[in-house]
Design an enzyme around this catalytic site. Structure first.
Site, PDB file in Angstrom:
ATOM      1  N   HIS A   1      -8.859  -2.328   7.645  1.00  0.00           N
ATOM      2  CA  HIS A   1      -7.744  -3.171   7.181  1.00  0.00           C
ATOM      3  C   HIS A   1      -8.017  -3.892   5.869  1.00  0.00           C
ATOM      4  CE1 HIS A   1      -5.373  -3.094  11.009  1.00  0.00           C
ATOM      5  NE2 HIS A   1      -6.558  -2.890  11.538  1.00  0.00           N
TER       6      HIS A   1
ATOM      7  N   THR B   1       2.691  -6.642   6.209  1.00  0.00           N
ATOM      8  CA  THR B   1       3.689  -6.213   7.190  1.00  0.00           C
ATOM      9  C   THR B   1       4.912  -7.123   7.130  1.00  0.00           C
ATOM     10  OG1 THR B   1       2.307  -7.382   8.787  1.00  0.00           O
ATOM     11  CG2 THR B   1       2.256  -4.991   8.852  1.00  0.00           C
TER      12      THR B   1
END
Ligand code: GPQ
Length: 837
Positions: A374, A678
């Site tokens: 990530h 996101t």
């Protein structure tokens, strides 16, 4: 035993375990039943919170009956399952979501209303389950929703922290942290499985023996042990009977305290050790995109991965299959490097306890695991010091050294005589003391490695994992672009827009196939539709204005442009650049004549987000935002043309109010630093435009919505290193507009300038690592384009509709399906409604 029961007993059980109907009266009865028995209260001393508890318990009954049915049928079918190992699950509130997913919201609304309560008030009584920091934890929650909705056999595994992410309060403009003791009242969304308890060892030593065939065997003898107790959190899918599970582990002392101390007859020490056992799952570490390196964190990681693996292995063993079938029954996804010890633990179980050969075991291990990365930020890469690790996990250290040895031997064979390469690829970093590089271990122990957006997945192949790509080949390194669940992030948080979309498209199928949103594109020419669309946006802005009034004591006009940046505070996310541009805007307005002011687009700049408690510079950014807000908001020369607010304690339930109310939101990280993002997807899904750099998933959002419906600025990822180099060695001057802003701060326009000196120092030429100066001019220009575009409201409404229409790709359903097909090799199954309780 059931087989031995007489027929009447079997029939009685069948009769009594019939599922109750979901009509209004039955639901009301169940609510009142919980009020009077479970809560032991009477109707006349009920407040909203008790009403919430009763409704939650009634909802829970229905959840658990689905959970039971799903899990019962699953154990019979025994398909391949995926296990999603995540140290964070940022679930937020459960009740509204559970009712919507189970299709019971309308009935409960009516049931409650007739009982004298209002659903919206009741919902507000629920505390967030905040067992995560930010994007990584919320992603895990979205994926659990999609896995359940798409009927995949999937379990999450995590930790049941007593304290979630801290609560943030603003005192004199500064962030202060308060503990989030979220379990103060019973948590109806979990079910304690006190019968499921696993012993987890720490410390001790390794016994080495020769077996009867002369093979060396290793046996770890831990010096301490703690118990892992299971708590199950049911996750209902939308529009399906399926209900998946997240199993969270809680640490407890073993009954016979600490083995060594107790045997030594040291009672007091053993009681002390018992309290230490409970500490393991006490608190979530509040770091996002940074590594803290604390011993307790390593204990958490081992405690959690060992408990989860024992559980998974126990389930596998029930099926009486061969060990070689393990990867056909089990897929394990590692959410970042936090669960990487699971690789080592499975190898240990197979070799030391199940007596498999090293090579057979390792083949099973690598076929089972896959790893999601990530971030590429160096400060976030997990490393553990070898001495500390050896003290806690001596046998695991031996196994890691063996994994590394065999791996480097293969590298050496493929690329002989390259000491530099071996040094770079080694799982062990040769520092003082030596460090274990968890990312390298995760890559070596997995069959697939993925990034979380196209740009990021390419970047990891050319930076942190470059050597590994050359060694293993390209196929091992793939992209899985993140997604968000449209159930929570549109249907639940923006009910009016959801209803309009359903009405317009003729049905609600889009909630399970988000690509159907493209049907909205045809409506941009329909003036009546555009009006409805913009009215809903305004209603959502009114709701946010109320929240701002309540939390910040600032009045903002819902007719101004709402400009939002909500996310963790981090230098790479550049909230600093945003507030500097706000100061620039303030100075510009101040220098205007009344006539000029008449054409200024009014703007409300909304910030929110937590800084890690030890992150000094990030905390100063919060202080600067609040200092600027204090001056700007009460300046009569500015009035409603500019307002600045910092909403304290940003979390999932606050996001559910902010996201639907945004006109423009800021996703402005230095190119190449934000793996995906996101919230960018959530805002655009709700018809909010974004201003952003060519970073993370912004790149793919641009591809989907087209350049007319997004504001892109700043340098590109491949240019960053050259710009840094030029600033360091060629003395590029600072942007003049930025220079003006800094002078204003230094003159004391916003409190004592001494406070902000450390922050301003980060912009010194040659030290501006996140390139605020070189991106500043294009950032200001992009913001001006936003103002100009927003003034043309009809055009803007078309852009807004097209944004939503083109977001189909970013459903977490799409992401999860890609993982299932390309990594996990699992299939959906369908739960029959057998009508049992
Ligand atoms: N992310 Cl390494 C976190 O939220 N926490 C972390 O510790 C790391 C990454 C985020 C990342 O910054 C975002 O760009 C992603 O969208 C998100 O993970 C989910 O992949």
């Amino acid at each position: 035993e059931k087989a031995k029961w007489p027929k009447e007993t079997v029939d009685l059980w069948a009769k009594l375990s019939k599922k109750e109907a979901n009509d209004i009266e039955t639901i009301q009865r169940s609510i009142v039943h919980h009020v009077t028995t479970t809560l032991a209260r009477a109707a006349y001393n009920m407040d909203n919170f008790s009403a919430y508890q009763a409704v939650a318990l009634s909802t829970r009954d229905r959840l658990i009956s689905r959970w039971n049915e799903t899990q019962g049928q699953l154990s019979k079918i025994d398909p391949k399952r995926v296990y999603y190992l995540s140290l964070e699950f940022l679930l937020g509130r459960s009740m509204d979501n559970a009712l919507l997913n189970m299709g019971l919201k309308g009935t409960y609304d009516k049931s409650i209303e007739k009982l004298g309560f209002n659903m919206e008030d009741i919902i507000e009584s629920e505390v967030d389950a905040a067992l995560g920091n930010g994007g990584l934890g919320r992603l895990a929650a979205c994926y659990m929703d999609s896995l359940a909705t798409l009927d995949y056999p999937a379990w999450g595994y995590g930790l049941r922290y007593n304290y979630g992410i801290f609560q943030q309060r603003i005192v004199d403009g500064y962030q202060t942290e308060y503990p989030d003791y979220w379990l103060n009242f019973d948590n109806p969304w979990e079910l304690a499985r006190l019968d499921i308890s696993i012993q987890i060892g720490f410390g001790g030593h390794v016994q080495t023996t020769q077996d009867e065939y002369g093979v060396t065997r290793h046996n770890w003898v831990p010096g301490q042990s703690v118990q892992a107790i299971a708590y199950d959190v049911p996750i209902p899918g939308y529009d399906t009977e399926n209900c998946n599970n997240i199993r969270l582990w809680r640490s407890k002392p073993t009954r016979v305290f600490d083995l060594t101390s107790f045997n030594e007859g040291n009672y007091e020490k053993s009681v002390e050790d018992a309290t230490n056992a409970e500490k393991i799952t006490s608190v979530l570490y509040p770091n996002d995109n940074t590594m803290a390196g604390k011993e307790l964190r390593l204990k958490q990681q081992y405690f959690w991965t060992a408990a989860s693996l024992h559980d998974i292995v126990r389930r596998f063993k029930k099926s009486m299959r061969e060990w070689s079938d393990f990867p056909d029954q089990v897929a394990i996804q590692l959410n970042d490097t936090h669960p990487t010890l699971a690789i080592v633990e499975l190898q240990r179980l197979l070799v030391d306890e199940e007596m498999l050969s090293w090579d057979d075991a390792w083949e099973i291990v690598t076929k089972t695991f896959a790893f999601t990365n990530h971030t590429v930020l160096p400060e976030a890469m997990e490393k553990w010091s070898v001495p500390m690790f050896e003290y806690l996990l001596p046998r695991h250290l031996q196994i890691i050294f063996d994994i590394n040895l065999f791996f480097l031997q293969k590298v050496e064979k493929k690329v002989p005589n390259d000491r530099g390469l071996l040094n770079r690829m080694s799982i062990i970093e040769e520092a003082q003391p030596q460090q274990i590089r968890m990312a390298h271990l995760a890559v070596v122990g997995s069959h697939k490695v993925n990034g979380v957006a196209a740009l990021h997945s390419n970047l990891i192949k050319t930076t942190i994992f470059k050597d590994f790509v050359e060694y293993y080949g390209e196929e091992k390194f793939i992209n899985m672009t993140n997604g968000v669940t449209p159930r929570r992030w549109l249907h639940q948080s923006n009910p009016q827009l959801s209803a309009l979309i359903t009405q317009t498209l003729g049905n609600d199928k889009w909630l399970k196939d988000l690509s159907l949103l493209k049907g909205l594109a045809a409506k941009t020419g329909d003036a009546a539709f555009r009006k409805k669309w913009m009215t809903i946006k305004r209603n959502n802005k009114v709701r946010l204005a109320e929240l701002i009034k309540e939390r910040c004591q600032v009045e903002v006009s819902p007719d101004a442009l709402f400009d939002v940046q909500v996310k963790r505070i981090h230098e790479y996310k550049r909230q600093f650049m945003n507030i500097l541009s706000v100061i620039h805007r303030y100075r510009t307005i101040k220098s205007m004549t009344a006539a000029q002011k008449a054409s200024v687009q009014p703007r409300v700049v909304i910030f929110g987000g937590k800084a890690a408690p030890g992150y000094y510079i990030a905390k100063l950014v919060i202080k600067l935002i609040n200092s600027v807000a204090a001056v700007v908001n009460q300046d009569p020369a500015v009035g409603d043309l500019l307002k600045v607010v910092f909403i304290p304690d940003y979390n999932v339930s606050v996001a559910e109010v902010i996201v639907p109310a945004s006109d423009i939101s800021q996703h402005i990280s230095t190119a190449g630093t934000e793996a995906s993002g996101t919230s960018n997807m959530k805002f655009v899904l709700n018809g909010g435009l974004i201003i952003g750099t060519l970073d993370g998933a912004n790149v793919e959002i641009l591809e989907e919505v087209g350049e007319d419906n997004i504001f892109i600025f700043g340098c590109m990822a491949h240019e960053v290193e050259d710009i840094r180099h030029a600033q360091r060695y060629r003395g590029v001057p600072m942007d003049p507009a930025l220079q003006g802003v800094i002078s204003a701060i230094e003159k004391g326009t916003f409190e004592d300038p001494k406070i902000f000196q450390p922050l301003i120092s980060t912009l010194t030429v040659g030290k501006d690592f996140y390139l605020i100066s070189s991106d500043f001019a294009s950032y200001i220009a992009a913001n001006q384009q936003v103002d100009a575009a927003y003034k043309k409201q009809e055009e803007w409404s078309k852009k807004s509709i097209l944004c939503t229409a083109h977001m189909g790709k970013f459903s977490s359903d799409r992401s999860v399906k890609e993982y299932a097909d390309e990594i996990w090799n699992i299939k959906p199954y369908s739960v029959e409604d057998e009508g049992h309780l």
